[in-house]
Design an enzyme around this catalytic site. Structure first.
Site, PDB file in Angstrom:
ATOM      1  N   PHE A 147       0.841  -1.309  -0.138  1.00 45.50           N
ATOM      2  CA  PHE A 147       0.090   0.086   0.189  1.00 45.50           C
ATOM      3  C   PHE A 147       1.018   1.380  -0.024  1.00 45.50           C
ATOM      4  O   PHE A 147       0.723   2.202  -0.976  1.00 45.50           O
ATOM      5  CB  PHE A 147      -0.775   0.059   1.374  1.00 45.50           C
ATOM      6  CG  PHE A 147      -1.850   1.286   1.395  1.00 45.50           C
ATOM      7  CD1 PHE A 147      -3.071   1.272   0.521  1.00 45.50           C
ATOM      8  CD2 PHE A 147      -1.509   2.100   2.124  1.00 45.50           C
ATOM      9  CE1 PHE A 147      -3.621   2.421   0.673  1.00 45.50           C
ATOM     10  CE2 PHE A 147      -2.285   3.186   2.358  1.00 45.50           C
ATOM     11  CZ  PHE A 147      -3.409   3.346   1.621  1.00 45.50           C
ATOM     12  N   GLN A 154       2.239   6.750  -6.735  1.00 43.24           N
ATOM     13  CA  GLN A 154       1.489   7.687  -7.401  1.00 43.24           C
ATOM     14  C   GLN A 154       1.859   9.155  -7.126  1.00 43.24           C
ATOM     15  O   GLN A 154       1.595   9.975  -7.709  1.00 43.24           O
ATOM     16  CB  GLN A 154       0.124   7.542  -6.342  1.00 43.24           C
ATOM     17  CG  GLN A 154      -1.279   7.109  -7.377  1.00 43.24           C
ATOM     18  CD  GLN A 154      -2.295   7.062  -6.246  1.00 43.24           C
ATOM     19  OE1 GLN A 154      -2.207   6.016  -5.563  1.00 43.24           O
ATOM     20  NE2 GLN A 154      -3.079   7.827  -6.421  1.00 43.24           N
ATOM     21  N   HIS A 447     -22.222  53.456 -30.884  1.00 47.24           N
ATOM     22  CA  HIS A 447     -21.419  53.475 -29.714  1.00 47.24           C
ATOM     23  C   HIS A 447     -20.041  53.704 -29.872  1.00 47.24           C
ATOM     24  O   HIS A 447     -19.251  54.650 -29.431  1.00 47.24           O
ATOM     25  CB  HIS A 447     -21.459  52.114 -28.963  1.00 47.24           C
ATOM     26  CG  HIS A 447     -20.618  51.701 -27.935  1.00 47.24           C
ATOM     27  ND1 HIS A 447     -20.992  51.615 -26.556  1.00 47.24           N
ATOM     28  CD2 HIS A 447     -19.342  51.484 -27.964  1.00 47.24           C
ATOM     29  CE1 HIS A 447     -19.875  51.638 -25.844  1.00 47.24           C
ATOM     30  NE2 HIS A 447     -18.936  51.263 -26.530  1.00 47.24           N
ATOM     31  N   GLU A 448     -19.632  52.898 -31.050  1.00 50.76           N
ATOM     32  CA  GLU A 448     -18.399  53.282 -31.636  1.00 50.76           C
ATOM     33  C   GLU A 448     -17.999  54.836 -32.262  1.00 50.76           C
ATOM     34  O   GLU A 448     -17.010  55.136 -32.172  1.00 50.76           O
ATOM     35  CB  GLU A 448     -17.714  52.111 -32.623  1.00 50.76           C
ATOM     36  CG  GLU A 448     -17.693  50.661 -32.093  1.00 50.76           C
ATOM     37  CD  GLU A 448     -16.977  50.617 -30.927  1.00 50.76           C
ATOM     38  OE1 GLU A 448     -15.682  51.297 -30.891  1.00 50.76           O
ATOM     39  OE2 GLU A 448     -17.147  49.645 -30.224  1.00 50.76           O
ATOM     40  N   HIS A 451     -17.140  57.000 -29.318  1.00 53.15           N
ATOM     41  CA  HIS A 451     -15.763  57.053 -29.214  1.00 53.15           C
ATOM     42  C   HIS A 451     -14.805  57.858 -29.943  1.00 53.15           C
ATOM     43  O   HIS A 451     -14.181  58.736 -29.632  1.00 53.15           O
ATOM     44  CB  HIS A 451     -15.287  55.637 -29.201  1.00 53.15           C
ATOM     45  CG  HIS A 451     -15.632  54.752 -28.107  1.00 53.15           C
ATOM     46  ND1 HIS A 451     -15.339  55.094 -26.539  1.00 53.15           N
ATOM     47  CD2 HIS A 451     -16.315  53.362 -27.735  1.00 53.15           C
ATOM     48  CE1 HIS A 451     -15.784  54.007 -25.772  1.00 53.15           C
ATOM     49  NE2 HIS A 451     -16.353  53.023 -26.545  1.00 53.15           N
ATOM     50  N   ASP A 523     -16.005  49.794 -20.790  1.00 54.58           N
ATOM     51  CA  ASP A 523     -15.749  51.089 -20.714  1.00 54.58           C
ATOM     52  C   ASP A 523     -15.648  51.890 -19.424  1.00 54.58           C
ATOM     53  O   ASP A 523     -14.962  52.631 -19.088  1.00 54.58           O
ATOM     54  CB  ASP A 523     -16.502  51.855 -21.759  1.00 54.58           C
ATOM     55  CG  ASP A 523     -16.351  51.418 -23.197  1.00 54.58           C
ATOM     56  OD1 ASP A 523     -15.122  51.138 -23.610  1.00 54.58           O
ATOM     57  OD2 ASP A 523     -17.231  51.627 -24.025  1.00 54.58           O
TER      58      ASP A 523
END
Ligand code: ADP
Ligand code: MG
Ligand code: ZN
Length: 642
Positions: A147, A154, A447-448, A451, A523
């Site tokens: 064992f 392991q 949106h763009e 900016h 943002d």
């Protein structure tokens, strides 16, 4: 999306992980099972052998003796093997305590009858008997041992090496191995860093010269720089130039589950390096072990502290004559324990900057080596368009370009492949399949356009280079802004304009659609963080005055726990008020611009809906038609706001 915020986010560099495959465990289990099957077979074989002969009861045996059919009996403890006249053997058993004659007498066998039988008493012996008796004791023992053996196997599989834990896991690069050799030639740019390191190379090449004159050579060199700036590469180049062995280990590899492993690994590593001197020990990502001790979340990590202490002890312990130089790299010099930086330890510090335009071109050239390029390729232009890119980013840009060309079955990489790769490296792949509905397209376009328009009107904002509503990575669309030059410093006016530009998308959505979407959330995050930094870090708020209210490296790291501040609740409330004042002022600035240039806004948005991407020449035309003078563009480029 904002390029710079993305770059800041990739702070910690990946840790090397060994894949833990299920196979070793399975094969272990299998061999164990087979072993037990064999044991059981052996056991039953030995027991079975004795039972081949038929067994009779003691009274039957007594009857046979009275009948004069038995010629001899062999007695082994309670077992009786009787041989009959016809040569047949049968087994019987008596009580262990009483003797055979006694038992037989009880069953009515007379002494005369007994005399006719040759009775032989054997003391029990033989391997079979021994095993038979020992097995019940040995078997569980074997079980237990097995064992433990399995567990250790392991554990090793998971990279832990239960029984060899002290050994350093350093990778060694042998100077004789030409295939792995890296020299300063392979590192573009980083001129100052190389100049600093030449001295180290000289020492390693010719230590005697320095030692004879009594010069004190630094023991430790700390390379500091953002991820991907070539720290690991540069360290290897130092070893390559000097032609000395290079022992490299990553900070995280010291710290494992068994306490004490880290410290003994350090001892081992230093011992190895001393044996190979002159040599270099390279501890990559040293912040994994070298964080300030006695602080941090969750009550510190003893193992880490012991490892760090051991590094300090080793560094103090060796003499300059030992010709071992410790190099370390980190992208978080701010969290390092001050003890590491003390004279006599990592007192030589080399900063590696994010490359400037010239260095970027050089790095591109290095990675362009051996790649077939079309005639139109101009690396200078690529360098111009990639401010903020690290060496690793540029490397991956070149690679992406090659992949694009290969995918389209071309033999040569074109300039267009490289240009497309820039945005891919910055934002992730284009998502052409991510179709926007007509309404979404319109919202994204406004949106763009918001900016872009605010950026074009405000004097301190970076000019717009490209606008698109083709989504990429997590951004629905984006506006690429390119500054006039590589900036090392930013002013308050620039910050304020940047925040207004960030809010341009939000303002446009609110103004046109009288509603808001989740689109501007990034943002808002980016610009709010910037506003907060202005107040708490840069002393850019009139009200708060010239104070830095935040410790460098973030408040959570210095043992104050999350949410704890140096300052009072009252100051905290004042900061919040200042931040929202800055944000609101920026928003009204953006709104004023958009309503003042409503026609231009509509025109840009309309164009975006039809063509999806506007490059800067086309964009400037729209601006001029609406009476806005485009900013004078010199050569230089860079940032993005989605
Ligand atoms: P760091 O250790 O600073 O995170 P690395 O040294 O691992 O960065 O760099 C990653 C890769 O990026 C290198 O293997 C190299 O290909 C490329 N690179 C980074 N900086 C440079 C540079 N100055 N010159 C050439 N290549 C570089
Ligand atoms: Mg590295
Ligand atoms: Zn946006």
């Amino acid at each position: 999306m904002d390029l710079f915020s993305k770059q800041k986010n990739k702070k910690m560099v990946k840790k090397e992980k060994e894949p833990v495959s299920g196979w070793p465990f399975l094969s272990n289990l299998l061999s164990t099972l087979i072993f037990f099957a064999l044991l059981i077979a052996l056991y039953s074989f030995m027991v079975g052998e004795k039972q081949k002969t038929p067994e009779i009861s003691i009274s039957e045996l007594a009857q046979s003796i009275i009948g004069g059919n038995v010629t001899g009996i062999v007695v082994e403890e309670e077992k009786l093997t009787a041989t009959f006249k016809d040569g047949v053997q049968k087994i019987s058993r008596k009580e262990t305590e009483s003797s055979l004659s006694e038992t037989l007498t009880n069953y009515g066998v007379t002494p005369q009858e007994m005399h006719a039988v040759a009775i032989e008493v054997k003391s029990p012996s033989g391997l079979g008997f021994f095993l038979l008796n020992a097995l019940p004791i040995v078997l569980p023992l074997v079980f237990v041992l097995l064992f433990f053996w399995m567990i250790s196997r392991q554990v090793k599989g998971a990279g832990m090496q239960a029984f060899t834990f002290g050994q350093s896991k350093a990778r060694i690069i042998d100077p004789a191995d030409k295939s792995q050799r890296v020299t300063f030639k392979d590192v573009a740019g980083a001129k100052e860093a190389k100049e600093e390191l030449v001295e180290i190379v000289d020492f390693l090449k010719n230590p005697k010269k320095f030692l004879d004159i009594g010069a004190r050579i630094p023991k430790g060199v700390l390379l500091m720089g953002a991820p991907g700036t070539g720290k690991t590469l540069l360290a290897r180049a130092v070893a390559g130039e000097a032609g000395v062995p290079f022992f490299s280990i990553s900070g995280s590899e010291f710290v494992e589950m068994f306490v004490g492993v880290g410290a003994s690994r350090v001892r081992d590593l230093f011992a190895l390096a001393k044996k190979a001197a002159p040599s270099i020990i390279f501890i990559d990502e040293i912040d994994a072990v070298g964080r300030s001790r006695g602080v941090g979340l969750g009550g510190g990590n003893d193992e880490r502290e012991q490892t760090l202490n051991q590094i300090l002890v080793e560094m103090d312990g060796f003499e300059p004559a030992e010709k071992v130089i410790v190099m370390a790299a980190t992208n978080r010099p701010d969290v390092l324990d001050p003890a590491l930086l003390r004279p006599g330890r990592f007192d030589r510090r080399v900063v590696i900057d994010i490359p400037d335009i010239h260095d970027r071109e050089e790095i591109l050239k290095i990675h362009a080596n051996k790649k077939p390029f079309g005639e139109d390729v101009n690396l200078r232009i690529i360098a111009e368009r990639t401010p903020g890119f690290s060496g690793a980013d540029l490397y991956s840009l070149m690679n992406e370009g090659a992949i694009l060309a290969a995918r389209e079955n071309r033999k040569k990489i074109s300039q267009f492949d490289l240009i497309r790769s820039i945005e891919k490296v910055m934002l992730g792949p284009e998502r052409k399949s991510h179709l926007l509905s007509k309404k979404e397209k319109e919202i994204t376009a406004y949106h763009e356009a918001g900016h872009a328009l605010v950026a074009s009107v405000l004097p301190y904002a970076d000019p717009v280079h490209k606008i698109t509503i083709i989504s990429r990575g997590r951004a629905a669309g984006y506006t690429l802004k390119l500054p006039f030059e590589d900036k090392k410093m930013q002013s308050k006016k620039e910050f304020l304009d940047d925040i207004a530009v960030s809010l341009g998308g939000y303002a446009a959505e609110r103004m046109i659609f009288l509603d808001l979407t989740t689109g501007p959330s990034n943002d808002l995050q980016v610009s709010t963080a910037l506003a907060r930094d202005m107040v708490t870090k840069y002393g850019m708020s009139e009200k708060m005055g010239p104070v830095a209210l935040e410790e460098p490296g973030g408040k959570a790291l210095f043992g104050k726990g999350l949410g704890e501040h140096d300052y009072s609740e009252r100051v905290s409330a004042e900061i919040d008020a200042e931040v929202s004042r800055i944000m609101n002022e920026a928003l009204s600035k953006a709104e004023d611009i958009l309503s003042g240039h409503r026609k231009a806004l509509d025109a840009i948005a309309k164009e975006l809906v039809t063509v999806e991407t506007i490059e800067h020449e086309a964009f400037e035309k729209i601006l001029i038609t609406h009476g806005i003078t485009p900013k004078k563009r010199e050569i230089l480029p860079g940032i993005i706001a989605a």
